[in-house]
Write a protein that holds these residues in place. Structure first.
Motif, PDB file in Angstrom:
ATOM      1  N   SER A  38      -9.744   2.125  14.980  1.00 43.71           N
ATOM      2  CA  SER A  38      -8.287   2.197  15.123  1.00 43.71           C
ATOM      3  C   SER A  38      -7.573   1.378  14.054  1.00 43.71           C
ATOM      4  CB  SER A  38      -7.884   1.695  16.505  1.00 43.71           C
ATOM      5  OG  SER A  38      -8.246   0.330  16.637  1.00 43.71           O
ATOM      6  N   ILE A  39      -8.020   1.469  12.817  1.00 44.07           N
ATOM      7  CA  ILE A  39      -7.329   0.766  11.731  1.00 44.07           C
ATOM      8  C   ILE A  39      -5.978   1.441  11.520  1.00 44.07           C
ATOM      9  CG2 ILE A  39      -7.344   0.243   9.272  1.00 44.07           C
ATOM     10  CD1 ILE A  39     -10.320  -0.091   9.424  1.00 44.07           C
ATOM     11  N   PRO A  40      -4.886   0.687  11.661  1.00 42.34           N
ATOM     12  CA  PRO A  40      -3.563   1.308  11.524  1.00 42.34           C
ATOM     13  C   PRO A  40      -3.214   1.564  10.058  1.00 42.34           C
ATOM     14  CG  PRO A  40      -3.328  -1.034  11.950  1.00 42.34           C
ATOM     15  CD  PRO A  40      -4.799  -0.718  12.036  1.00 42.34           C
ATOM     16  N   ASP A  41      -2.298   2.511   9.860  1.00 46.23           N
ATOM     17  CA  ASP A  41      -1.769   2.746   8.515  1.00 46.23           C
ATOM     18  C   ASP A  41      -0.905   1.550   8.126  1.00 46.23           C
ATOM     19  OD1 ASP A  41      -2.988   5.194   8.336  1.00 46.23           O
ATOM     20  OD2 ASP A  41      -1.272   6.258   9.209  1.00 46.23           O
ATOM     21  N   SER A  42      -0.528   1.489   6.869  1.00 44.33           N
ATOM     22  CA  SER A  42       0.229   0.330   6.393  1.00 44.33           C
ATOM     23  C   SER A  42       1.613   0.228   7.043  1.00 44.33           C
ATOM     24  CB  SER A  42       0.369   0.375   4.881  1.00 44.33           C
ATOM     25  OG  SER A  42       1.047   1.553   4.496  1.00 44.33           O
ATOM     26  N   ASP A  43       2.188   1.351   7.484  1.00 49.19           N
ATOM     27  CA  ASP A  43       3.523   1.301   8.087  1.00 49.19           C
ATOM     28  C   ASP A  43       3.487   1.135   9.602  1.00 49.19           C
ATOM     29  OD1 ASP A  43       2.409   3.771   8.422  1.00 49.19           O
ATOM     30  OD2 ASP A  43       4.291   4.879   8.190  1.00 49.19           O
ATOM     31  N   GLU A  44       2.332   1.188  10.222  1.00 49.96           N
ATOM     32  CA  GLU A  44       2.211   1.024  11.673  1.00 49.96           C
ATOM     33  C   GLU A  44       2.026  -0.445  12.032  1.00 49.96           C
ATOM     34  OE1 GLU A  44      -0.823   3.444  13.376  1.00 49.96           O
ATOM     35  OE2 GLU A  44      -0.223   5.203  12.254  1.00 49.96           O
ATOM     36  N   PRO A  45       2.534  -0.843  13.204  1.00 46.61           N
ATOM     37  CA  PRO A  45       2.302  -2.233  13.622  1.00 46.61           C
ATOM     38  C   PRO A  45       0.840  -2.439  14.021  1.00 46.61           C
ATOM     39  CG  PRO A  45       3.433  -1.034  15.346  1.00 46.61           C
ATOM     40  CD  PRO A  45       3.351  -0.113  14.143  1.00 46.61           C
ATOM     41  N   LEU A  52      -9.451  -6.590  10.722  1.00 41.15           N
ATOM     42  CA  LEU A  52     -10.341  -5.750  11.524  1.00 41.15           C
ATOM     43  C   LEU A  52     -11.722  -5.626  10.886  1.00 41.15           C
ATOM     44  CD1 LEU A  52      -7.855  -2.936  12.571  1.00 41.15           C
ATOM     45  CD2 LEU A  52      -8.647  -4.869  13.936  1.00 41.15           C
ATOM     46  N   ILE A  53     -11.763  -5.532   9.574  1.00 38.87           N
ATOM     47  CA  ILE A  53     -13.053  -5.429   8.884  1.00 38.87           C
ATOM     48  C   ILE A  53     -13.830  -6.736   9.003  1.00 38.87           C
ATOM     49  CG2 ILE A  53     -14.114  -5.165   6.602  1.00 38.87           C
ATOM     50  CD1 ILE A  53     -11.828  -3.132   6.012  1.00 38.87           C
ATOM     51  N   ALA A  54     -13.130  -7.865   8.861  1.00 36.85           N
ATOM     52  CA  ALA A  54     -13.801  -9.161   9.027  1.00 36.85           C
ATOM     53  C   ALA A  54     -14.317  -9.318  10.451  1.00 36.85           C
ATOM     54  CB  ALA A  54     -12.848 -10.294   8.673  1.00 36.85           C
ATOM     55  N   GLY A  55     -13.520  -8.890  11.433  1.00 34.46           N
ATOM     56  CA  GLY A  55     -13.960  -8.953  12.829  1.00 34.46           C
ATOM     57  C   GLY A  55     -15.185  -8.090  13.064  1.00 34.46           C
TER      58      GLY A  55
END
Length: 112
Positions: A38-45, A52-55
């Motif tokens: 569920s990686i959001p787009d740059s304009d989404e909160p 997320l990648i580090a997690g």
């Protein structure tokens, strides 16, 4: 000391607690990996993709350490599990989720 002596935890109870902790850590690691879906787009909160990648990386480290600790019973593996979970928690902390009295305080340095 005898097995029934007060103040001393029997070995089987310590083993059970350790296994429960490893299962909980593994579940948290899987949830870290699921956050990649569920990686959001740059304009989404939402959290930045780097967080997320580090997690997810900490999730992989946790899962590897859980398997190692479960099979060997080595305390070093348990420490790696604990450390990776702490780092994962710190990575998910965002200043926007902190209480307003922490974020709305005036700067001690002065106006910028």
């Amino acid at each position: 000391m005898a097995r029934g002596t007060p103040g001393r935890t029997p070995p089987d109870a310590r083993l059970t607690r350790a296994k429960v902790g490893l299962v909980l850590a593994a579940l948290l690691a899987v949830s870290d990996l699921a956050s990649l879906l569920s990686i959001p787009d740059s304009d989404e909160p939402g959290p930045p993709a780097a967080v997320l990648i580090a997690g997810a990386a900490y999730g992989v480290i946790t899962l590897v350490a859980v398997v190692y600790t479960w099979r060997t019973g080595n305390r070093i593996g348990a420490r790696v599990v604990a450390g990776s979970r702490i780092l994962s928690m710190i990575g998910h902390f965002r200043p926007s989720s902190s209480p307003t009295y922490l974020t709305s305080a005036p700067s001690p340095v002065g106006p910028s």
